[in-house]
Design an enzyme around this catalytic site. Structure first.
Site, short mmCIF file in Angstrom:
data_model
loop_
_atom_site.label_atom_id
_atom_site.label_comp_id
_atom_site.label_asym_id
_atom_site.label_seq_id
_atom_site.Cartn_x
_atom_site.Cartn_y
_atom_site.Cartn_z
N PRO A 124 0.82 -1.22 0.00
CA PRO A 124 0.00 0.00 0.00
C PRO A 124 0.85 1.27 0.00
O PRO A 124 1.84 1.35 0.72
CB PRO A 124 -0.80 -0.11 1.29
CG PRO A 124 0.01 -1.00 2.17
CD PRO A 124 0.72 -1.95 1.26
N GLU A 125 0.47 2.22 -0.83
CA GLU A 125 1.10 3.53 -0.86
C GLU A 125 0.06 4.55 -0.44
O GLU A 125 -1.05 4.18 -0.04
CB GLU A 125 1.66 3.80 -2.26
CG GLU A 125 2.62 2.69 -2.71
CD GLU A 125 3.21 2.92 -4.10
OE1 GLU A 125 3.35 4.09 -4.50
OE2 GLU A 125 3.52 1.93 -4.77
#
Ligand SMILES: [Zn+2]
Length: 265
Positions: A2-3
């Site tokens: 996840p960013e």
């Protein structure tokens, strides 16, 4: 992994259920999640607390409790919050309205740090540069961070102290928007390229947030649609949307990196 856009999506879903609610009971089953703190002690401190707000800073979720303590969660590779029973549950929160929130993490690299009010700002400050969508992320700031650096620009913008929240996908997308080759030395960028990079980072992230992040097929960030709109990431051999040149893959900063050799210079 996840960013910023995926974490922001998680934040919104979590906030809708948690904000204003009291945590009736908490269970943490994985010592890795809270180490060096004892997970049972962290769970005991969470139980009975009302949640004042769920915020995001970089890739961290910042869950503020009424009494002042703050739970800082980093999802790392595969962490996510689930609202139905799931495999690989590492922690479960039961709320006063009956809502059950599970923290799922297949690879177990995620972290939960329950901090005192006076520790939080310092904890985040030493780890993170400015929010890319906030006012502190200016061209002069970015120019100062890149000045004299010989590292590839891709590696430089993955450094969370330069800009908070970018990971491998959105760094590649941002460099495509800015027409900058990922292996170009960070310190060699011209002022107009630095300005384009700041804009490119913001464009790539805003687009990701609007699409609720990217679902890369493992179901972890289900519902994300950004994967259908990547300009370069994972698109080896496909024609560039801007100039038609086939996208190539290289390595930068130890990471698989996609770019267009025709228009990223
Ligand atoms: Zn191109």
């Amino acid at each position: 992994m996840p960013e910023l856009p995926e974490v922001e999506t998680e934040r919104g879903r979590l906030a809708a259920r948690l904000e204003g609610r009291r945590i009736g009971s908490a269970r943490i089953d994985d010592v890795r999640l809270t180490r060096p703190e004892d997970p049972a002690l962290v769970a005991a401190r969470l139980a009975g607390e009302r949640v004042a707000g769920v915020e995001r800073r970089g890739k961290y979720l910042v869950i503020r409790l009424d009494q002042g303590d703050v739970l800082v969660v980093h999802l790392r590779m595969t962490g996510s919050f689930r609202y139905e029973p799931a495999s690989h549950e590492r922690a479960v929160l039961e709320l006063d309205d009956g809502t059950r929130i599970a923290y799922r993490d297949l690879r177990r690299f995620g972290t939960w740090a329950l901090l005192d009010p006076d520790e939080v700002d310092e904890y985040l400050r030493i780890r993170l540069g400015p929010e890319p969508l906030g006012r502190a992320f200016t061209v002069p700031f970015l120019a100062r961070r890149l000045e004299g650096r010989r590292a590839p620009i891709k590696a430089a913008i993955l450094d969370q102290r330069t800009v908070a929240g970018l990971g491998n996908i959105y760094a590649d997308e941002a460099l495509w928007h800015a027409r900058i080759h990922p292996l170009r030395a960070a310190g060699e960028l011209r002022p107009d390229q630095i300005a384009a990079l700041r804009t490119g980072i913001r464009s790539a992230l805003r687009r990701g947030i609007r699409r609720q992040g990217a679902d890369l097929g493992d179901g972890t960030y289900a519902g994300g649609r950004m994967q259908h709109e990547f300009r370069v990431y994972g698109r080896t051999g496909e024609g560039c949307d801007r100039c038609g040149t086939p996208i190539e893959k290289t390595r930068a900063g130890g990471r698989g990196t996609w770019y267009c050799p025709g228009c990223q210079l």
